[in-house]
Motif scaffolding. Structure first.
Motif, mmCIF file in Angstrom:
data_model
loop_
_atom_site.group_PDB
_atom_site.id
_atom_site.type_symbol
_atom_site.label_atom_id
_atom_site.label_comp_id
_atom_site.label_asym_id
_atom_site.label_seq_id
_atom_site.Cartn_x
_atom_site.Cartn_y
_atom_site.Cartn_z
ATOM 1 N N PRO A 17 -9.788 20.710 -13.000
ATOM 2 C CA PRO A 17 -8.405 20.928 -12.671
ATOM 3 C C PRO A 17 -7.610 19.981 -11.859
ATOM 4 C CG PRO A 17 -9.234 22.446 -11.725
ATOM 5 C CD PRO A 17 -10.524 21.643 -12.550
ATOM 6 N N GLU A 18 -6.206 19.685 -12.265
ATOM 7 C CA GLU A 18 -5.616 18.367 -11.172
ATOM 8 C C GLU A 18 -5.699 18.310 -9.946
ATOM 9 O OE1 GLU A 18 -2.269 16.256 -13.574
ATOM 10 O OE2 GLU A 18 -1.535 17.886 -13.333
ATOM 11 N N TYR A 19 -5.444 19.868 -9.079
ATOM 12 C CA TYR A 19 -5.661 19.323 -7.976
ATOM 13 C C TYR A 19 -6.692 18.808 -7.206
ATOM 14 C CZ TYR A 19 -8.477 23.544 -8.359
ATOM 15 O OH TYR A 19 -9.266 24.544 -8.188
ATOM 16 N N LEU A 20 -7.660 18.600 -8.321
ATOM 17 C CA LEU A 20 -8.843 18.014 -7.242
ATOM 18 C C LEU A 20 -9.027 16.135 -7.702
ATOM 19 C CD1 LEU A 20 -12.056 19.776 -9.793
ATOM 20 C CD2 LEU A 20 -10.587 20.019 -6.922
ATOM 21 N N ARG A 21 -7.828 15.891 -8.314
ATOM 22 C CA ARG A 21 -7.492 13.984 -7.799
ATOM 23 C C ARG A 21 -6.427 14.446 -6.289
ATOM 24 N NH1 ARG A 21 -3.675 12.079 -12.102
ATOM 25 N NH2 ARG A 21 -5.192 10.213 -11.556
ATOM 26 N N LEU A 22 -6.933 15.925 -5.608
ATOM 27 C CA LEU A 22 -6.165 15.360 -4.785
ATOM 28 C C LEU A 22 -6.643 14.050 -3.359
ATOM 29 C CD1 LEU A 22 -3.746 18.362 -3.630
ATOM 30 C CD2 LEU A 22 -2.999 15.952 -3.877
ATOM 31 N N TRP A 23 -8.570 14.589 -3.683
ATOM 32 C CA TRP A 23 -9.109 13.598 -2.624
ATOM 33 C C TRP A 23 -10.096 12.527 -3.338
ATOM 34 C CZ3 TRP A 23 -12.725 18.445 -0.566
ATOM 35 C CH2 TRP A 23 -11.526 19.316 -0.155
ATOM 36 N N GLY A 24 -9.527 11.634 -2.667
ATOM 37 C CA GLY A 24 -10.191 10.507 -3.051
ATOM 38 C C GLY A 24 -9.645 8.739 -2.332
ATOM 39 N N LEU A 50 -1.297 20.717 -3.528
ATOM 40 C CA LEU A 50 -0.542 19.577 -4.941
ATOM 41 C C LEU A 50 0.749 20.179 -5.402
ATOM 42 C CD1 LEU A 50 -0.945 16.973 -6.732
ATOM 43 C CD2 LEU A 50 -1.799 19.062 -8.597
ATOM 44 N N ILE A 51 1.399 21.400 -5.297
ATOM 45 C CA ILE A 51 2.612 21.309 -5.553
ATOM 46 C C ILE A 51 3.243 21.127 -3.960
ATOM 47 C CG2 ILE A 51 3.864 23.502 -4.837
ATOM 48 C CD1 ILE A 51 1.820 25.306 -6.465
ATOM 49 N N GLY A 52 3.071 20.659 -2.980
ATOM 50 C CA GLY A 52 3.696 20.326 -1.290
ATOM 51 C C GLY A 52 3.338 19.220 -2.047
ATOM 52 N N ARG A 53 2.649 18.427 -1.973
ATOM 53 C CA ARG A 53 2.535 17.183 -1.801
ATOM 54 C C ARG A 53 3.355 16.280 -3.021
ATOM 55 N NH1 ARG A 53 0.306 13.426 1.112
ATOM 56 N NH2 ARG A 53 1.642 14.850 2.654
ATOM 57 N N TYR A 86 -13.965 9.319 0.937
ATOM 58 C CA TYR A 86 -14.200 10.460 0.156
ATOM 59 C C TYR A 86 -13.836 9.859 -1.288
ATOM 60 C CZ TYR A 86 -14.270 14.916 -2.535
ATOM 61 O OH TYR A 86 -15.135 15.731 -3.977
ATOM 62 N N GLU A 87 -15.229 9.898 -2.050
ATOM 63 C CA GLU A 87 -15.713 9.482 -3.444
ATOM 64 C C GLU A 87 -14.990 10.229 -4.519
ATOM 65 O OE1 GLU A 87 -15.539 6.573 -4.104
ATOM 66 O OE2 GLU A 87 -15.929 5.528 -2.362
ATOM 67 N N SER A 88 -14.050 9.793 -5.153
ATOM 68 C CA SER A 88 -13.206 10.933 -5.581
ATOM 69 C C SER A 88 -14.441 11.998 -6.842
ATOM 70 C CB SER A 88 -11.969 10.859 -6.907
ATOM 71 O OG SER A 88 -11.896 11.205 -7.889
ATOM 72 N N GLN A 89 -14.382 13.002 -7.211
ATOM 73 C CA GLN A 89 -14.784 13.693 -8.061
ATOM 74 C C GLN A 89 -14.364 14.315 -9.258
ATOM 75 O OE1 GLN A 89 -18.254 14.412 -7.161
ATOM 76 N NE2 GLN A 89 -17.467 13.107 -4.804
ATOM 77 N N TRP A 90 -13.053 14.024 -9.867
ATOM 78 C CA TRP A 90 -11.878 14.563 -10.992
ATOM 79 C C TRP A 90 -12.434 13.425 -11.838
ATOM 80 C CZ3 TRP A 90 -8.856 12.240 -13.729
ATOM 81 C CH2 TRP A 90 -7.969 13.022 -14.966
ATOM 82 N N LYS A 91 -12.770 14.182 -12.885
ATOM 83 C CA LYS A 91 -12.890 13.642 -14.680
ATOM 84 C C LYS A 91 -11.876 14.363 -15.092
ATOM 85 C CE LYS A 91 -16.718 16.524 -15.454
ATOM 86 N NZ LYS A 91 -16.398 17.323 -13.919
ATOM 87 N N PRO A 92 -11.344 14.369 -16.501
ATOM 88 C CA PRO A 92 -10.447 14.633 -17.149
ATOM 89 C C PRO A 92 -11.011 15.819 -18.228
ATOM 90 C CG PRO A 92 -10.957 12.618 -17.832
ATOM 91 C CD PRO A 92 -11.911 12.582 -16.216
ATOM 92 N N GLY A 93 -9.747 16.660 -17.360
ATOM 93 C CA GLY A 93 -10.785 18.048 -18.410
ATOM 94 C C GLY A 93 -10.616 19.025 -16.873
ATOM 95 N N ILE A 138 0.943 -1.623 0.014
ATOM 96 C CA ILE A 138 -0.259 -0.274 0.093
ATOM 97 C C ILE A 138 0.944 1.206 -0.286
ATOM 98 C CG2 ILE A 138 -1.978 -1.088 1.226
ATOM 99 C CD1 ILE A 138 -0.847 0.052 4.137
ATOM 100 N N ARG A 139 2.080 1.265 -0.929
ATOM 101 C CA ARG A 139 3.125 2.150 -0.355
ATOM 102 C C ARG A 139 2.172 3.528 -1.097
ATOM 103 N NH1 ARG A 139 7.211 2.291 -5.083
ATOM 104 N NH2 ARG A 139 6.838 1.619 -6.567
ATOM 105 N N MET A 140 2.535 4.446 -0.813
ATOM 106 C CA MET A 140 2.075 5.889 -1.416
ATOM 107 C C MET A 140 1.537 6.423 -2.777
ATOM 108 S SD MET A 140 2.017 9.741 -0.388
ATOM 109 C CE MET A 140 2.518 9.595 1.135
ATOM 110 N N ALA A 141 2.895 5.720 -3.946
ATOM 111 C CA ALA A 141 3.113 5.246 -5.277
ATOM 112 C C ALA A 141 1.736 5.126 -5.954
ATOM 113 C CB ALA A 141 4.154 5.366 -5.274
ATOM 114 N N ASN A 142 1.440 4.204 -5.406
ATOM 115 C CA ASN A 142 -0.194 3.518 -6.206
ATOM 116 C C ASN A 142 -1.450 4.525 -5.943
ATOM 117 O OD1 ASN A 142 1.683 0.937 -5.979
ATOM 118 N ND2 ASN A 142 0.761 0.266 -3.966
ATOM 119 N N SER A 143 -1.101 6.074 -4.925
ATOM 120 C CA SER A 143 -2.363 6.362 -4.753
ATOM 121 C C SER A 143 -2.266 7.699 -5.794
ATOM 122 C CB SER A 143 -2.999 6.664 -3.764
ATOM 123 O OG SER A 143 -4.130 7.741 -3.277
ATOM 124 N N PRO A 144 -2.863 7.442 -6.537
ATOM 125 C CA PRO A 144 -2.795 9.602 -6.921
ATOM 126 C C PRO A 144 -3.380 10.594 -5.767
ATOM 127 C CG PRO A 144 -4.814 8.022 -7.957
ATOM 128 C CD PRO A 144 -4.392 7.165 -7.676
#
Length: 373
Positions: free
Chosen positions: A120-127, A339-342, A111-118, A76-82
């Motif tokens: 902002p990338e930072y919305l992928r942080l939550w999931g 996202l920059i910090g992460r 939290y269920e991810s709300q991000w979809k292509p198009g 379950i290393r972090m690299a698996n997770s967007p």
């Protein structure tokens, strides 16, 4: 609205939640809170409204989490997770050019991810978070989620008390919490870590984690062993110990909250020293309260009565501190700042899930360690 004569602090104040039970003692709590927010940026919260049995159960689980077989932790290393959730090995990060001697797991509220292509990338942080297998550590996930739900609720109640201390309507903070000061679970995602600081070896650096500010609004830290090590930097640049006190949280101000309060609430530089040689490990469990990802805090600075705003003058000028991270608050949406910090802290995750930002920040390829600043 009394303030202590000397605004520079030599200890972290202890506030007792039970003072809120009567109108008379509530006034005392609010005065103490105002002082802590403006002049210290840190406080202990005694008798918090979180079940002590859940706090104690989570503390009991913590060593067992790190005692899992290494291959299970790596699964379950972090690299698996967007969403930057999961396991980070010992020594994976730098702070101010030195290795942080800590091993950790990052988790979050459901939290269920709300991000979809198009988007902002930072919305992928939550999931969704990654969790160890239930059969390997039975009851851990259920206990931790029950604990997180209580701390999330506490964090919203604390925001209301802060508004009271600063004499602003609680509704003024609603834009930062999806239009509500106390949103329902699942509307926002908050982060938490479980951290192990092993005893240092003779001659090694004592940097468990180097000097830094927290982001977001509030941090609630459960010190999960009896080891000292947490230190807070006062106005003179001196390091003040904040040792564990059983049954309490250490609460501190994040850089986003400092920004929106015009510096009235103070984000305070802090660090953790590793336990001495021969010691058992130090464990800690921080909870980081997030705010809406699309908010640019620099555009939503709060208004205060002149007599409240003037209180920050009583602490005098801020001396030089060792922390400089999260300077982007006020310039970009909160999600982008995070996202920059992460990405800086965990470039291996970014290389896999955020390749464009990875190439922008790491043009020479993957570094051996991440570094927030």
């Amino acid at each position: 609205m009394a303030q202590e004569a000397s605004a520079n602090f030599s200890r972290v104040p202890i506030l007792d939640w039970s003072l809120l039970s009567t109108p008379e003692s509530r006034v005392k709590f609010i005065e103490q809170l105002r002082h802590a927010l403006i002049n210290v940026g840190f406080l202990y919260l005694a008798h918090p409204p979180v079940a002590r049995e859940d706090m104690d159960a989570l503390i009991q689980y913590t060593p067992r989490l790190f005692d899992l077989p290494q291959e299970e932790k790596e699964s379950i290393r972090m690299a698996n997770s967007p969403h930057f959730f999961g396991y980070s090995r010992l020594g994976a990060e730098l702070t101010k050019g030195k290795t942080d001697q800590r091993e950790q797991f990052d988790f979050g509220t459901p939290y269920e991810s709300q991000w979809k292509p198009g988007d902002p990338e930072y919305l992928r942080l939550w999931g969704p978070a990654q969790w160890p297998k239930e059969e390997l550590i039975p009851g851990f996930k259920e206990t931790y989620l029950r604990y997180l739900a209580q701390v999330e609720q506490l964090s919203y109640e604390f925001i209301g008390l802060m508004a009271e201390a600063f004499e602003i309507p609680e509704e003024a903070l609603a834009p930062f919490f999806a239009g509500r000061t106390r949103p329902k679970p699942g509307i926002l995602q908050h982060r938490s870590k479980i951290v192990k600081y092993p005893a240092r070896k003779e001659g090694e650096s004592d940097q468990g984690v180097g000097p830094h500010f927290d982001g977001g609004f509030l941090t609630f830290l459960l010190q999960a062993s009896d080891h000292p090590g947490l230190q807070v930097q006062n106005l003179s640049g001196e390091w003040i110990d904040a040792p564990p006190i059983p049954g309490t949280f250490v609460v501190n101000i994040g850089k986003a909250l400092e920004t929106v309060t015009q510096g009235l609430a103070r984000a305070t530089s802090h660090r953790v020293l590793s336990p001495p040689p021969g010691s058992t490990p130090r464990y800690s469990i921080p909870f980081f309260q997030n705010i809406s990802q699309d908010i640019c805090v620099g555009e939503l600075v709060l208004d205060f009565k002149p007599e409240i705003l003037k209180l920050k003058e009583s602490r005098g000028p801020l001396g030089a501190v060792d922390s400089v991270n999260y300077g982007e608050y006020g310039q970009y949406p909160t999600g982008y700042v995070n996202l920059i910090g992460r990405v800086k802290s965990h470039p291996d995750v970014a290389q896999r899930h955020y390749p464009d930002m990875f190439k922008q920040l790491f043009p020479d390829g993957l570094p051996a360690q991440g570094s927030a600043y």
